[in-house]
Design a protein around this motif. Structure first.
Motif, mmCIF file in Angstrom:
data_model
loop_
_atom_site.group_PDB
_atom_site.id
_atom_site.type_symbol
_atom_site.label_atom_id
_atom_site.label_comp_id
_atom_site.label_asym_id
_atom_site.label_seq_id
_atom_site.Cartn_x
_atom_site.Cartn_y
_atom_site.Cartn_z
ATOM 1 N N GLU A 55 0.868 -1.167 0.000
ATOM 2 C CA GLU A 55 0.000 0.000 0.000
ATOM 3 C C GLU A 55 0.906 1.218 0.000
ATOM 4 O O GLU A 55 1.826 1.300 0.821
ATOM 5 N N ARG A 56 0.643 2.129 -0.898
ATOM 6 C CA ARG A 56 1.433 3.362 -0.877
ATOM 7 C C ARG A 56 0.787 4.334 0.109
ATOM 8 O O ARG A 56 -0.407 4.614 0.010
ATOM 9 N N PRO A 57 1.547 4.809 1.097
ATOM 10 C CA PRO A 57 0.961 5.737 2.066
ATOM 11 C C PRO A 57 0.446 6.996 1.371
ATOM 12 O O PRO A 57 1.039 7.442 0.388
ATOM 13 N N THR A 58 -0.650 7.511 1.875
ATOM 14 C CA THR A 58 -1.179 8.770 1.352
ATOM 15 C C THR A 58 -0.269 9.914 1.775
ATOM 16 O O THR A 58 -0.089 10.890 1.061
ATOM 17 N N THR A 70 9.550 5.439 -0.158
ATOM 18 C CA THR A 70 8.461 6.281 -0.654
ATOM 19 C C THR A 70 8.909 7.240 -1.757
ATOM 20 O O THR A 70 8.080 7.890 -2.380
ATOM 21 N N ARG A 71 10.223 7.358 -1.991
ATOM 22 C CA ARG A 71 10.637 8.263 -3.066
ATOM 23 C C ARG A 71 11.288 7.514 -4.222
ATOM 24 O O ARG A 71 11.863 8.119 -5.120
ATOM 25 N N MET A 72 11.225 6.172 -4.194
ATOM 26 C CA MET A 72 11.901 5.397 -5.235
ATOM 27 C C MET A 72 11.030 5.194 -6.457
ATOM 28 O O MET A 72 9.836 4.972 -6.333
ATOM 29 N N PRO A 73 11.627 5.203 -7.636
ATOM 30 C CA PRO A 73 10.874 4.798 -8.825
ATOM 31 C C PRO A 73 10.543 3.313 -8.755
ATOM 32 O O PRO A 73 11.229 2.544 -8.058
ATOM 33 N N GLU A 74 9.510 2.903 -9.461
ATOM 34 C CA GLU A 74 8.950 1.552 -9.384
ATOM 35 C C GLU A 74 10.011 0.444 -9.550
ATOM 36 O O GLU A 74 10.002 -0.534 -8.816
ATOM 37 N N ARG A 75 10.905 0.628 -10.518
ATOM 38 C CA ARG A 75 11.861 -0.443 -10.823
ATOM 39 C C ARG A 75 12.824 -0.679 -9.644
ATOM 40 O O ARG A 75 13.085 -1.805 -9.247
ATOM 41 N N GLU A 76 13.301 0.423 -9.084
ATOM 42 C CA GLU A 76 14.208 0.341 -7.939
ATOM 43 C C GLU A 76 13.466 -0.253 -6.739
ATOM 44 O O GLU A 76 14.002 -1.057 -5.984
ATOM 45 N N LEU A 77 12.212 0.140 -6.607
ATOM 46 C CA LEU A 77 11.396 -0.346 -5.500
ATOM 47 C C LEU A 77 11.225 -1.862 -5.570
ATOM 48 O O LEU A 77 11.313 -2.560 -4.554
#
Ligand SMILES: Nc1ncnc2c1ncn2[C@@H]1O[C@H](COP(=O)(O)OP(=O)(O)OP(=O)(O)O)[C@@H](O)[C@H]1O
Ligand SMILES: [Mg+2]
Length: 342
Positions: A55-58, A70-77
């Motif tokens: 879940e991405r925090p609001t 919370t600041r990473m691009p999808e691929r790195e995440l």
């Protein structure tokens, strides 16, 4: 290892939505076994799913192992998430694959050769105590065995964090204990950080070092397990603790006018509880001898946490020097509440 700062999660619009998690900040140290407890709907699962950004925090930030997710691009995440594994109440194994194939699943696309993968699966199955089940299918296993397979699979990617969402809720008490022992064992051997969500206070007491209590999306209380149990501040925490202790039942007896709690003049009903880590002094026989007190125990609920006695007892005390005896207990860090006087 895990740092949450002002994490909130709202499902739906800000106005009409569900505020599942509200402004939670907490730190979980590397190698710790950390419990999260709360009633159904308190936001436990949502909070834990925020740790791996399922879940991405609001609002707020999530940092794991020094890296802010919370600041990473999808691929790195996706890469970073491999450090965080999760196990669930219903195991979530793939039914059409064998135990070995289930455990090997996270190794897909890894740099390991087929042979190395097989070796790793074997070692993991040994670690969880199922070396002879490699070829079995999930449907051929008991619940406890399934959870062991799920644990082996969770460990295949060498994670630094293991999130357990009600991982023992579908198991009987004995199997629960054996799974908790396994998790504890793995924590000791590998230093993995463990977060355990549960609604059973007994689970917390059994394996956690610290615990956060959630209510209405907030963390309302947090601390080491001994202090939470011995000196809970919030009503919700007290009601959880009451489920593991019989010391509050005496109030029902008093209310119902039970003959068990009828008092003669001079007698009183006292609930004594340990509030700090006392060494195990003989505080019962001590007041009896020192002040000439008779002690008739009605309830007792004592156990050992972190090498110190926790809990207490409810008893009828009588004698001329009861007041002195209670003061003596207080001086020994024992809480004494007078519930009824004769
Ligand atoms: N995907 C979703 N969409 C909308 N609301 C959700 C979603 N997930 C959870 N919620 C709501 O968020 C709140 C917290 O739910 P959550 O599952 O985190 O609670 P929980 O403490 O894990 O409860 P339980 O002990 O029953 O598992 C609940 O009111 C729930 O209905
Ligand atoms: Mg849940």
């Amino acid at each position: 290892m895990i740092q949450l700062e002002h994490v909130s999660k709202t499902f739906g619009g800000a106005e009409s939505g569900v505020h599942a998690v509200r402004d939670v900040s907490l730190k979980i140290e590397a190698g710790e076994i950390f419990g999260i407890i709360g009633y159904s709907g308190a936001g436990k699962s949502t909070l834990v799913r925020c740790i791996n950004l399922l879940e991405r925090p609001t609002e707020g930030t999530v940092t794991v192992d020094g890296r802010e997710l919370t600041r990473m691009p999808e691929r790195e995440l996706r890469q970073e998430r491999k450090k965080i594994s999760m196990i669930f109440q219903h195991f979530n194994l793939m039914p059409s694959r064998t135990v070995a194939q289930n455990v090997a699943f996270p190794l897909k696309g890894s740099a390991l050769t087929a042979e190395q993968q097989a070796g790793k699966v074997k070692a993991l199955l040994e670690l969880v105590g199922l070396p002879d089940k490699a070829g079995a299918y999930p449907s051929q296993l008991s619940g406890g065995q399934k959870q062991r397979v799920a644990i082996a699979r969770a460990l295949a990617s060498d994670p630094k964090v293991l999130l357990c969402d009600e991982a023992t809720s579908a198991l009987d008490p004995q199997t629960t204990r054996s799974i908790l022992r396994l998790i504890q064992d793995i924590n000791r051997k590998t230093g993995i950080t463990v977060v355990i969500i549960t609604h059973e206070m007994a689970v917390v007491k059994d394996v956690c070092q610290r615990v956060a209590v959630m209510d209405g999306g907030r963390v309302v209380e947090m601390g080491d397990v001994f202090s939470i149990f011995s000196t809970p501040r919030e009503a919700v925490t007290r009601s959880f603790i009451a489920t593991t202790s019989n010391l509050s039942k005496v109030e029902e007896l008093i209310e119902a006018g039970s003959p068990m709690v009828e008092l003669k003049p001079g007698e009183m009903i006292v609930r004594m509880t340990y509030t700090r880590k006392n060494v195990s002094e003989a505080i019962i026989s001590d007041i009896s001898r020192r002040f000439g007190i008779d002690i008739n125990i009605i309830y007792s609920n004592l156990e050992v946490i972190e090498d110190a006695p926790l809990g207490g007892l409810v008893a009828i005390l009588s004698g001329d020097r009861v007041q002195e005896a209670l003061e003596y207990w207080t001086s020994k860090n024992v809480r004494a509440e007078v519930l009824k006087r004769g």
